[in-house]
Design an enzyme around this catalytic site. Structure first.
Site, mmCIF file in Angstrom:
data_model
loop_
_atom_site.group_PDB
_atom_site.id
_atom_site.type_symbol
_atom_site.label_atom_id
_atom_site.label_comp_id
_atom_site.label_asym_id
_atom_site.label_seq_id
_atom_site.Cartn_x
_atom_site.Cartn_y
_atom_site.Cartn_z
ATOM 1 N N TYR A 130 0.840 -1.199 0.000
ATOM 2 C CA TYR A 130 0.000 0.000 0.000
ATOM 3 C C TYR A 130 0.876 1.250 0.000
ATOM 4 O O TYR A 130 0.591 2.219 -0.681
ATOM 5 C CB TYR A 130 -0.936 0.014 1.219
ATOM 6 C CG TYR A 130 -1.943 1.129 1.129
ATOM 7 C CD1 TYR A 130 -3.160 0.936 0.463
ATOM 8 C CD2 TYR A 130 -1.686 2.393 1.670
ATOM 9 C CE1 TYR A 130 -4.080 1.964 0.345
ATOM 10 C CE2 TYR A 130 -2.603 3.423 1.548
ATOM 11 C CZ TYR A 130 -3.798 3.207 0.891
ATOM 12 O OH TYR A 130 -4.702 4.227 0.760
ATOM 13 N N PHE A 180 -7.435 20.787 -24.959
ATOM 14 C CA PHE A 180 -7.766 19.374 -25.018
ATOM 15 C C PHE A 180 -9.012 19.197 -24.148
ATOM 16 O O PHE A 180 -9.189 19.886 -23.147
ATOM 17 C CB PHE A 180 -6.622 18.464 -24.555
ATOM 18 C CG PHE A 180 -7.010 17.023 -24.724
ATOM 19 C CD1 PHE A 180 -7.109 16.467 -25.994
ATOM 20 C CD2 PHE A 180 -7.398 16.247 -23.632
ATOM 21 C CE1 PHE A 180 -7.571 15.171 -26.173
ATOM 22 C CE2 PHE A 180 -7.855 14.949 -23.815
ATOM 23 C CZ PHE A 180 -7.941 14.404 -25.085
ATOM 24 N N THR A 181 -9.858 18.240 -24.530
ATOM 25 C CA THR A 181 -11.187 18.094 -23.904
ATOM 26 C C THR A 181 -11.133 18.034 -22.371
ATOM 27 O O THR A 181 -11.731 18.872 -21.688
ATOM 28 C CB THR A 181 -11.865 16.829 -24.456
ATOM 29 O OG1 THR A 181 -10.982 15.719 -24.295
ATOM 30 C CG2 THR A 181 -12.188 16.995 -25.940
ATOM 31 N N ARG A 194 -13.302 14.330 -34.066
ATOM 32 C CA ARG A 194 -12.670 15.445 -33.370
ATOM 33 C C ARG A 194 -13.158 16.711 -34.056
ATOM 34 O O ARG A 194 -12.470 17.338 -34.838
ATOM 35 C CB ARG A 194 -11.134 15.347 -33.408
ATOM 36 C CG ARG A 194 -10.564 14.181 -32.650
ATOM 37 C CD ARG A 194 -10.315 14.379 -31.168
ATOM 38 N NE ARG A 194 -11.441 14.214 -30.284
ATOM 39 C CZ ARG A 194 -11.325 13.893 -28.990
ATOM 40 N NH1 ARG A 194 -10.148 13.676 -28.445
ATOM 41 N NH2 ARG A 194 -12.384 13.801 -28.229
ATOM 42 N N PHE A 200 -18.972 13.813 -26.258
ATOM 43 C CA PHE A 200 -18.579 12.918 -27.355
ATOM 44 C C PHE A 200 -18.463 11.460 -26.929
ATOM 45 O O PHE A 200 -18.635 10.563 -27.730
ATOM 46 C CB PHE A 200 -17.261 13.390 -27.984
ATOM 47 C CG PHE A 200 -16.138 13.555 -26.989
ATOM 48 C CD1 PHE A 200 -16.009 14.734 -26.274
ATOM 49 C CD2 PHE A 200 -15.239 12.538 -26.759
ATOM 50 C CE1 PHE A 200 -14.991 14.882 -25.339
ATOM 51 C CE2 PHE A 200 -14.214 12.678 -25.836
ATOM 52 C CZ PHE A 200 -14.097 13.858 -25.118
#
Ligand code: F0G
Length: 459
Positions: free
Chosen positions: A74, A126-127, A384, A451
């Site tokens: 962990y 960028f999205t 795009r 999209f």
């Protein structure tokens, strides 16, 4: 156009994944059921998957061996320290916060640095990056050169910043309102186009004068470095590794989607040089991603990433990578199919506006073209254009970008030259019957990043 004697792969194939072959009627049914959105297709119904180069790379035998050395503790996994070492040595950033993928890093940096009302200039959006900026209360402003919005311009560095646009924003808002400038290497939405070193140096000079940070979206930095080596005379004899390092050294921190350049199927990170921001990010990562020594990743994922980062800056790898994309692009160009020029690093972008001039942007020409390509030969591409651009955060109106593109994205080390030929032939067939293709209407629209899940119906 430079011809290339050979881009042959610097590897051989050790294992193959068998593909299902489909019939025309099966494909028509599948795309109808997917609401004419290629994101909603089942991948087993796809023959050649060009949806994205993200997380779709083939890992090397060395990376797979690294997976077996995963330390799944962990806290304090040895793979975290190996990754930190790779990031320091290859990219030069001091502090590392691993995240599950790029948008996890974008979320962290946007929430830490952006205040309500801030402006974030960037070399095209960028999205996910822009959405995180908006969710943090900021407004994205495009500072890329105008050539980037022109599919036909053959500017060798369409990812460059228009310094006049950046300076005007600084004059208008003052540096206090601009927490950072976001610089992407390469620019995905412009067609995988690079920024030049000389432009980046100038951006550094201007931002330094005003005390503004540069946060680097380094998702495809090695591909950008390859173009600098090929196109900027000063770098002709410099290694990709050196150029990558020089790019990173001109910036203050970076968000990385390791699913691209770094040749892994999952993973990302935030890298920083300033300790204070790092400490905040290390604190915040435990809220959203996981402990700061794994950030949502398994130890084995971090190990594969550490190895992939080093493989990504290899000259032969990058020559074959970009060479394969160029091969496909040049075949399409020779057939007279309108594509974005110069050919980008991670895919060939079809100019849907030109291919389907009779379909208005309100009827989603790129979305339509992507669906037609799937129907023809089971090739999955990505829209795009207006669907990806979404709606304006303030007015709620659809954004109509100049670029209305279909991206044929090439996964790294996955497909062969024969596959490239199949793709080219399919695009040519669809192109030949283009005048018969009709547009679509959107029948379901999600609120965020529409999209991915929107559904359509042919008109
Ligand atoms: N920045 C760029 C330039 C990208 O291309 C992507 C992802 C991200 C950030 C976000 O990274 O997906 O790991 O969260 N691009 C993918 C694509 C999805 O298909 O172009 P992520």
């Amino acid at each position: 156009m430079k011809s290339r004697s050979s881009w042959a792969e610097p590897y051989k194939i050790k294992m193959v994944e068998l593909l299902k072959m489909t019939t025309l009627s099966q494909r028509k049914k599948a795309i109808r059921e997917a609401g004419y959105n290629t994101f909603l297709l089942r991948s087993e119904d796809v023959y050649i998957d060009l949806l994205t180069d993200s997380g779709t790379s083939a890992m090397s035998d060395v990376q797979w061996a690294g997976m077996m050395r995963g330390d799944e503790a962990y806290a304090g996994s040895r793979n975290y320290y190996n990754l930190e070492k790779a990031v320091r040595e290859v990219y030069g950033y001091t502090y590392l916060v691993p995240t599950h993928q790029g948008r996890g890093a974008e979320h962290l940096i946007s929430s830490i640095l952006i205040k309500k009302g801030d402006i974030i200039p960037g070399n095209m959006y960028f999205t996910t990056t822009r959405l995180h900026q908006e969710l943090a209360g900021g407004t994205f402003r495009d500072i890329i050169i105008d050539d980037a919005h022109d599919a036909e311009s053959e500017h060798p560095f369409k990812g460059n910043v228009d310094l006049g646009k950046l300076e005007a924003l600084i004059d208008q808002y003052g540096s206090e309102k601009i927490p950072y400038v976001c610089i992407a290497t390469t620019v995905n939405m412009a067609g995988g186009q690079p920024i030049s070193m000389s432009n980046l140096r100038a951006v550094r000079e201007l931002t330094a004068k005003h005390g503004i940070r540069i946060i680097h979206d380094m998702t495809r930095v090695a591909e950008n470095a390859y173009f600098i080596q090929q196109r900027e005379p000063e770098f002709k004899r410099k290694s990709i590794a050196r150029i990558v390092r020089e790019i990173c050294d001109l910036t203050d921190g970076a968000t990385m989607s390791a699913k691209k350049d770094a040749l892994v199927n999952i993973g990302g990170f935030l890298a920083l040089n300033d300790q204070e921001t790092f400490e905040e990010a290390r604190n915040l990562v435990v809220v959203y991603e996981g402990l700061h020594t794994y950030g949502g990743l398994a130890g084995r994922d971090m190990e594969a990433m550490a190895i992939g980062i080093r493989e990504s800056v290899d000259q032969n790898h990058m020559h074959a990578r970009v060479g394969q994309v160029e091969y496909l692009g040049q075949r399409l160009q020779a057939a007279g199919i309108p594509i974005v020029l110069p050919i980008g690093s991670h895919g060939v972008f079809l100019d849907a506006r030109k291919i389907l001039p009779h379909i208005p942007q309100e009827q989603y020409p790129a979305q339509t073209l992507a669906a037609e390509l799937y129907i023809d030969a089971g090739i999955r591409a990505m829209e795009r254009g207006v669907v990806s651009a979404g709606r304006d955060a303030k007015t709620g109106k659809e954004r109509f970008p100049k670029l209305e593109l279909v991206r044929l994205t090439i996964p790294r080390r996955v497909y062969t030259q024969a596959h490239m030929d199949v793709i080219a032939e399919s695009v040519m067939r669809v192109y030949d019957r283009r005048s018969k293709i009709k547009g679509m209407e959107m029948v379901y629209e999600p609120n965020y990043l529409r999209f991915f899940q929107a559904r359509f119906k042919p008109l």
